[in-house]
Scaffold this active site. Structure first.
Site, mmCIF file in Angstrom:
data_model
loop_
_atom_site.group_PDB
_atom_site.id
_atom_site.type_symbol
_atom_site.label_atom_id
_atom_site.label_comp_id
_atom_site.label_asym_id
_atom_site.label_seq_id
_atom_site.Cartn_x
_atom_site.Cartn_y
_atom_site.Cartn_z
ATOM 1 C CB SER A 215 9.184 -2.862 6.617
ATOM 2 O OG SER A 215 9.490 -1.513 6.913
ATOM 3 C CG HIS A 242 10.582 -1.040 3.487
ATOM 4 N ND1 HIS A 242 9.339 -1.132 4.058
ATOM 5 C CD2 HIS A 242 10.408 -1.337 2.174
ATOM 6 C CE1 HIS A 242 8.451 -1.468 3.129
ATOM 7 N NE2 HIS A 242 9.085 -1.602 1.979
ATOM 8 C CG ASP A 339 6.181 -2.168 -0.128
ATOM 9 O OD1 ASP A 339 5.596 -2.048 -1.219
ATOM 10 O OD2 ASP A 339 7.407 -2.287 -0.015
#
Length: 398
Positions: A215, A242, A339
């Site tokens: 991310s 992301h 995540d």
């Protein structure tokens, strides 16, 4: 003490809007504004001003945002820079270049004045500043309600909620006990950080795959991983980074230019080819599924966001549990939130996996690697520059 912010933008309107947004939060103060990169460069070098964060436009006269970043890199001047970028195709490529040059993150610049003045844009700016200046502390109390208001910055200004991020950390992880895998050279202990080791070759003989999650700080981290992957890797690589829609194609294109393996943005119902890296399309979910002919294919869908994320690494990892791949290397790089942890936990219940996490010292944001490590799921913790080598050893690639 208020965090000092420098705004660099050639638009008087955008400088005013950004100043109003930043000064509306008592934790931040716009200390200076600059109309182009050259003016900002002089502030940072000749006047030797220091700022906790810099909001930087890309397309400006005299010196662009990219040129400023290149000058700062050349002179080894460190600064926490947030890019405010348009979603135009050419702008996406420039944004990826900015991230390569060390920009912390980026927020998509709205296309209309109405959007510029919206709370959505304001919340993205503040959330990104929170993360960049280390003001944000994740509240890991149990969250029972799905809806929440306050946003949390993720890569690319893809705002999710604090509560959603907490849910991603608090997903049930049944086995919290320390894991010891014979022959890995690594032991993970939930009472402390995983001990990094040399990670000798696994001696795997089944169908192999590599799956990577990242991310905030991910685009730059991927530049230290993907180009180092061998052309004789012998398997495919799936990546969830992301990002909002419109940027992952440029990210894939840039990595493809500098890598020995082929890199591309994943397409719906596309089969996997050895030696190819597939990057999940921004704003969509990517899973590995099965076609009507019984072949394994990627599915790129507008499936609902999970924990506020599209794409979501948990979806990718979970889908691998039902695949024909028997030996999977899971890699968790820099990023906010947790995540990937839940998906890796579910995957481990059905597959032979080896989990590599980036260490704290080299992570832009030590969230995702920390969460998966603290869950007792990590085999090896290594610095960013050693991730590719760890992948090779795990696969038995010389």
């Amino acid at each position: 003490m208020q965090k000092k912010v420098l705004i660099v933008d050639d638009s008087a309107l955008m400088r005013r809007v950004l100043s109003d947004i930043i000064n509306s939060d008592s934790r931040f103060q716009v200390s200076k504004v600059a109309v182009n990169g050259l003016e900002a460069f002089l502030l940072l070098t000749q006047q030797k001003e220091t700022y906790d964060a810099i909001i930087l436009d890309i397309n400006m006269p005299q010196m662009s945002g990219i040129e400023l970043l290149e000058q700062l890199e050349q002179k080894k001047i460190k600064a926490t820079i947030i890019i405010v970028s348009t979603l135009a195709k050419e702008g996406a490529r420039e944004t990826i270049r900015a991230l390569e040059l060390g920009a912390f993150d980026f927020v998509t610049k709205p296309e209309s004045f109405f959007e510029v003045k919206s709370d959505k844009f304001k919340n993205k700016i503040i959330a990104c500043l929170e993360t960049a200046t280390k003001l944000y502390k994740l509240n890991t109390r149990e969250v029972t309600e799905p809806a929440a208001q306050a946003p949390l910055a993720m890569a690319g200004g893809y705002a999710v909620t604090r509560e959603a991020a907490a849910r991603s950390i608090l997903n049930p992880i049944a086995d919290r006990a320390a894991l010891s895998r014979s022959g890995t050279g690594t032991v993970t202990d939930v009472t402390g950080p995983a001990k990094s080791g040399t990670g000798p070759a696994r001696g795997w003989t089944g169908k192999k795959l590599v799956a990577i999650a990242c991310s905030t700080g991910g685009p730059k981290a991927l530049q230290q991983v993907v180009p180092k992957l061998s052309a004789s890797l012998g398997c495919s690589v799936l990546i969830v980074q992301h990002m909002p829609e419109g940027f992952t194609a440029s990210l894939a294109g840039r990595l493809n230019e500098i890598s020995m393996v082929r890199v591309k943005e994943a397409e719906h119902l596309e089969g996997l080819t050895e030696g190819t890296v597939y990057i999940a399309k921004g704003g969509y979910q990517m899973r590995l599924g099965c076609s009507e002919q019984g072949k394994e294919v990627l599915t790129i869908t507008q499936e609902a966001a999970k924990n506020g994320l599209k794409p979501c690494a948990d979806y990718m990892f979970e889908s691998l549990a039902e695949s024909g791949f028997t030996e999977i290397v899971c890699v968790v790089l820099t990023g906010m939130g947790g995540d990937g942890t839940y998906g890796i936990k579910k995957l481990k219940e059905k597959k032979n996996i080896y989990v590599i996490a980036q260490d704290e010292a080299t992570s832009t944001v030590y969230g995702m690697p920390k969460v998966v490590r603290d869950a007792g799921l990590v085999d090896e913790v290594v610095p960013l520059e050693q991730i590719a080598g760890a992948i090779h050893r795990s696969l038995g690639v010389q």
